[in-house]
Every structure is written in structure tokens, then in C-alpha cells.
Design an enzyme around this catalytic site. Structure first.
Site, PDB file in Angstrom:
ATOM      1  CD1 TRP A 178      -1.865  -2.207   0.455  1.00 50.23           C
ATOM      2  CD2 TRP A 178      -3.123  -1.106   1.995  1.00 50.23           C
ATOM      3  NE1 TRP A 178      -3.051  -3.081   0.622  1.00 50.23           N
ATOM      4  CE2 TRP A 178      -3.896  -2.348   1.757  1.00 50.23           C
ATOM      5  CE3 TRP A 178      -3.766  -0.335   2.986  1.00 50.23           C
ATOM      6  CZ2 TRP A 178      -5.034  -2.738   2.023  1.00 50.23           C
ATOM      7  CZ3 TRP A 178      -4.988  -0.701   3.439  1.00 50.23           C
ATOM      8  CH2 TRP A 178      -5.442  -1.831   3.449  1.00 50.23           C
ATOM      9  CG  ASN A 196      -7.875  -2.412   0.432  1.00 53.03           C
ATOM     10  OD1 ASN A 196      -7.644  -3.305   0.002  1.00 53.03           O
ATOM     11  ND2 ASN A 196      -8.159  -1.917   1.501  1.00 53.03           N
ATOM     12  CD  GLU A 197     -11.279  -4.490   1.635  1.00 54.91           C
ATOM     13  OE1 GLU A 197     -11.858  -4.057   2.548  1.00 54.91           O
ATOM     14  OE2 GLU A 197     -10.984  -5.411   1.748  1.00 54.91           O
ATOM     15  CD1 TRP A 218     -15.581  -0.608   6.998  1.00 54.76           C
ATOM     16  CD2 TRP A 218     -16.447  -1.186   4.947  1.00 54.76           C
ATOM     17  NE1 TRP A 218     -14.527  -0.781   5.932  1.00 54.76           N
ATOM     18  CE2 TRP A 218     -15.008  -1.448   5.060  1.00 54.76           C
ATOM     19  CE3 TRP A 218     -17.352  -1.970   4.213  1.00 54.76           C
ATOM     20  CZ2 TRP A 218     -14.390  -1.803   4.015  1.00 54.76           C
ATOM     21  CZ3 TRP A 218     -16.687  -2.512   3.046  1.00 54.76           C
ATOM     22  CH2 TRP A 218     -15.342  -2.462   3.036  1.00 54.76           C
ATOM     23  CD1 TRP A 248     -16.181  -5.512   2.151  1.00 57.49           C
ATOM     24  CD2 TRP A 248     -17.510  -5.202   0.207  1.00 57.49           C
ATOM     25  NE1 TRP A 248     -17.532  -5.934   2.326  1.00 57.49           N
ATOM     26  CE2 TRP A 248     -18.348  -5.610   1.295  1.00 57.49           C
ATOM     27  CE3 TRP A 248     -17.714  -5.105  -1.086  1.00 57.49           C
ATOM     28  CZ2 TRP A 248     -19.707  -5.815   0.744  1.00 57.49           C
ATOM     29  CZ3 TRP A 248     -19.025  -5.208  -1.223  1.00 57.49           C
ATOM     30  CH2 TRP A 248     -20.119  -5.538  -0.211  1.00 57.49           C
ATOM     31  CE1 TYR A 298      -8.886 -11.079   5.560  1.00 57.00           C
ATOM     32  CE2 TYR A 298     -10.131  -9.584   4.294  1.00 57.00           C
ATOM     33  CZ  TYR A 298      -8.979 -10.228   4.649  1.00 57.00           C
ATOM     34  OH  TYR A 298      -7.866  -9.577   4.342  1.00 57.00           O
ATOM     35  CD  GLU A 344      -7.079  -7.266   1.901  1.00 58.55           C
ATOM     36  OE1 GLU A 344      -7.989  -7.292   2.584  1.00 58.55           O
ATOM     37  OE2 GLU A 344      -6.769  -5.986   1.344  1.00 58.55           O
ATOM     38  CD1 TRP A 402      -5.182  -9.114   6.903  1.00 62.35           C
ATOM     39  CD2 TRP A 402      -4.707  -8.025   5.049  1.00 62.35           C
ATOM     40  NE1 TRP A 402      -5.174  -7.883   7.331  1.00 62.35           N
ATOM     41  CE2 TRP A 402      -4.852  -7.229   6.276  1.00 62.35           C
ATOM     42  CE3 TRP A 402      -4.130  -7.641   3.696  1.00 62.35           C
ATOM     43  CZ2 TRP A 402      -4.507  -5.566   5.768  1.00 62.35           C
ATOM     44  CZ3 TRP A 402      -4.057  -6.059   3.585  1.00 62.35           C
ATOM     45  CH2 TRP A 402      -4.240  -5.449   4.501  1.00 62.35           C
TER      46      TRP A 402
END
Ligand SMILES: *[C@@H]1O[C@H](CO)[C@@H](O)[C@H](O)[C@H]1NC(C)=O
Length: 379
Positions: free
Chosen positions: A82, A180-181, A209, A244, A283, A312, A341
Site C-alpha cells: 500500500w 483498496n475496497e 462501513w 471488498w 474473509y 486478500e 493477509w
């Protein structure tokens, strides 16, 4: 006729320039004529948002080198790292929010090149991820780039294009991840007659979120313009943006792909501003992968026409799968890579570095050209 011959000459030259480079062929990656699988980890940082620019790398490089060496010794071939995050150190902004360069002191390019050179030494491809949408923004700069196209253009002209031009011939440069996301910052449940900008399908998905501040139109334009700039500065570049969840990365499974060529072009109007591979994160929450997870589907079920990397994942949020089983799944089910991750392992939702390295080691000798592909390629 003359034009035709000249064009043909250019094509041949482009092929020579790309010899040895990671490329997309249909729905997988190839390198030096062989199908390859990206087996690696997310760095993702040493000091979050403070790793590159204004000489920061000087103080991080011992740690960066430590992980390059560990990944290399365990047979990994790629790392996602990143860079700007939300633009505190890099890029540099003037008082009006316009970008003046990659950093204030002008050391960024030398720092990033040094990292690439160390990665080359360890035979690892680097995938820089520019921005982070997964965390509520504490600084105003990134917001201004997303909302104000003249500021975004200043970033492209003063930072992104010079950066791409400086590193495009570096063997260790793998590809670019724009953001990212972004779903952390997208407004869910926003109606639009244009399906690409309609986020009603994200209601109760968890999207938003990290603030839920921007429309799909604004975020997709943000990606489209940067992808376009990268592709124009380096037509052989590989570009993605890490979602995500595959929930908004496919038109199958009764959902919608916001990352499609059509949606990116519609949002930003720049033809070259599309992704040439997809990447998504997965996840298990509450002990279960959701219905969109790549660990519940094979690649074909997403109906995508480009490679797809599980960019990830980890064992600790892995529904009980061992990391070697997760890697094996990605390899067997048509995915083009998998990144653990995260290597620095400084947060709660992460595997230990040792466990990630165990996964990489399990993958290192794989070379099945009918699925997955070669892991131990030469950078
Ligand atoms: C992918 O999964 C679907 C649904 O289970 C199955 O029908 C299909 O044969 C699988 N394709 C591949 C290439 O494994």
C-alpha cells in the site's frame, strides 16, 4: 500501406518490449510463454501510510527487506503493497488541494525504485495499491481527489504519470491496484436509473462501513481516470482495483459487477480506463464465508472474461480451512493468484507471518499448466 507496415512494426516492437513481462492471456496470466499463478502476500505496510515518500523508505527498508527475503525463501512470487493510503506523505498537495508531486522532498521515485530493485533481487513481483477506501478518512485530501476532477487531474499529471513512466521498465513491477475496497466509502442503497450507479443491491451488505460518503459514479470515475492514465503511460501495464467482496464484482450470482469495462467507462468517460484483471478479498465472518466468496465458487461461476486474483484472505478468518487448503482451492478452481493477509501481521484479523509462509512454501513447486500454472517463475 506505409501506415499499415509502420503499425505492424510497432506491434512487433511492443512484443519485444513485453518479452518476459507478466501479461494477461484470456482468463489467466502468462509469463515467458507459460501460464503462471501469483502466490504471495499483502505486505501491506510497515508504517501505515508512511512507507514511501519524503525519505520514509530509508527508515522502513530493513523491514521491507526482511519480508522480501522471507517470501522469497518460502517460494512466494508476489507482494501487494500500500502506497498513498489517504495521501498524508504521498502525494504532496498545495494549500488548495492540488497535487504538486509524489512527495515534498522529491525522493519518492528513488525510494520506490529501490524497493523494486530489492524485490527483483529476491525474484518477487510488486503490486502497488494506491489508495485505501476501507478506513474512515482522517484527512481531506483523498476526498477532494474523488470529488473534484481538476484536483484528480493534478494528481494524474504531477504524480501518477511521472511515477508510471519512471518504473514501467522495472522487471519487478507486477501491476497496479488503484484502490483498496472502495466499498467502505460507497453510499449503499442509492437509487439510479443507470445500473452502474445504482447501489440498492448493496443495502445491508455491509458496504459503507468506512463512512459511506461517495456515489458509485464518483468512485468509478476515480478509478477510470487513473487506470486510463496508467494505460496511456504504459500500454503493457496491468491494472486492477481490489473489491471488498465479489458481491459487486460479478454479474452472475444475482448481483452486479461495478468494476466492469462498461461501468468504468460510463463513470469516467475514458476509454482506456478499465481493469485488465479483477481482484477481490474474502474473509469468513461469524465463521462462514458468504454466498459470493471465491472459496464457495470456482472462477467460471463468476462469468468473468479476465483473470481473477483472491487478493486478500487468511486462515484465521477462513471457515476452518487450513491455509494450504485455501491456496490449493485457489489454484485448482481457476483463480490466477492468492495473496495472504498480511505479512507484517500487526492487526487482529491477520494470520501470523509464519502461517502465511507455510502456505507459500506449500505452493512453491506447483507447475500444472492445465490449471493454476507455474509458481516459481523468474521475475
Ligand atoms: C464450476 O462449478 C459449477 C457449479 O458447481 C460446475 O457446474 C462447473 O462444472 C465448474 N466448472 C469448472 C471449470 O470447474
Amino acid at each position: 500501406m506505409g501506415l499499415f507496415v509502420a503499425a505492424l512494426g510497432l506491434v512487433v516492437l511492443a512484443d519485444i518490449a513485453n518479452a518476459g513481462r507478466l501479461q494477461v492471456q484470456g482468463t489467466h496470466f502468462v509469463k515467458d510463454g507459460k501460464r503462471v499463478f501469483l502466490s504471495g502476500g499483502n505486505q501491506a505496510w510497515i508504517a501505515y501510510g508512511h512507507d514511501f515518500g519524503d525519505n520514509n523508505y530509508e527508515y522502513r527498508k530493513v523491514d521491507f527487506e526482511k519480508y522480501l527475503k522471507l517470501v522469497s525463501e518460502n517460494g512466494g512470487n508476489s507482494i501487494r503493497v500500500w502506497i498513498h493510503v489517504e495521501g498524508v506523505v504521498s502525494p504532496h498537495f498545495d494549500n488548495n488541494g492540488y497535487v504538486t508531486g509524489l512527495d515534498e522532498r522529491g525522493t519518492f521515485i528513488a525510494e520506490f525504485k529501490e524497493y523494486l530493485h530489492r524485490a527483483q533481487h529476491y525474484n518477487i513481483l510488486i503490486f502497488p495499491c494506491l489508495w485505501n477506501g476501507a478506513k474512515k478518512q482522517e484527512h481531506k485530501h483523498l476526498a477532494e481527489l474523488i470529488l473534484d476532477t481538476s484536483k484528480l487531474q493534478s494528481y494524474i499529471d504531477k504524480a501518477l504519470i511521472p511515477w508510471v513512466q519512471a518504473v514501467k521498465d522495472e522487471p519487478a513491477l507486477g501491476g497496479w491496484d488503484i484502490m483498496n475496497e472502495f466499498e467502505g466509502e460507497i453510499i449503499p442503497n442509492s437509487h439510479s436509473n443507470e445500473p452502474c450507479f445504482d447501489t440498492t443491491f448493496l443495502l445491508n451488505s455491509g458496504a459503507g462501513w468506512a463512512g459511506g460518503t461517495y456515489s458509485a459514479h464518483e468512485l468509478l470515475r476515480f478509478i477510470n481516470w487513473q487506470a486510463d492514465a496508467i494505460m496511456r503511460a504504459d500500454p503493457g501495464a496491468l491494472v486492477t482495483a481490489g473489491s471488498w467482496n465479489a458481491r459487486d464484482n460479478t454479474d452472475r450470482l444475482n448481483t452486479h459487477n461495478l468494476y466492469s469495462d462498461n461501468c468504468l467507462r460510463k463513470a469516467g468517460g475514458r476509454w482506456n480506463g478499465i481493469l485488465n484483471f479483477f481482484s477481490s478479498h474474502s474473509y469468513a465472518w461469524g465463521g462462514h464465508y458468504d454466498e459470493f466468496s471465491p472459496f464457495r465458487h470456482n472462477f467460471s461461476e463468476y462469468g468473468l472474461s479476465k483473470p481473477f486474483v483472491i487478493a486478500e484472505f487468511n486462515q484465521v478468518s477462513g471457515e476452518g480451512m487450513d491455509i494450504t487448503e485455501q491456496f490449493q482451492w485457489a489454484y485448482d478452481k481457476g483463480y490466477s493468484g492468492a495473496w495472504t493477509w498480511h505479512l507484517h501481521a500487526d492487526g487482529s484479523n491477520t494470520d501470523s507471518t509464519a502461517n502465511q509462509l507455510r502456505g507459500l512454501k506449500y505452493m512453491k513447486d506447483k507447475n500444472d499448466q492445465s490449471k493454476g500454472g507455474l509458481v516459481a517463475f523468474t521475475v
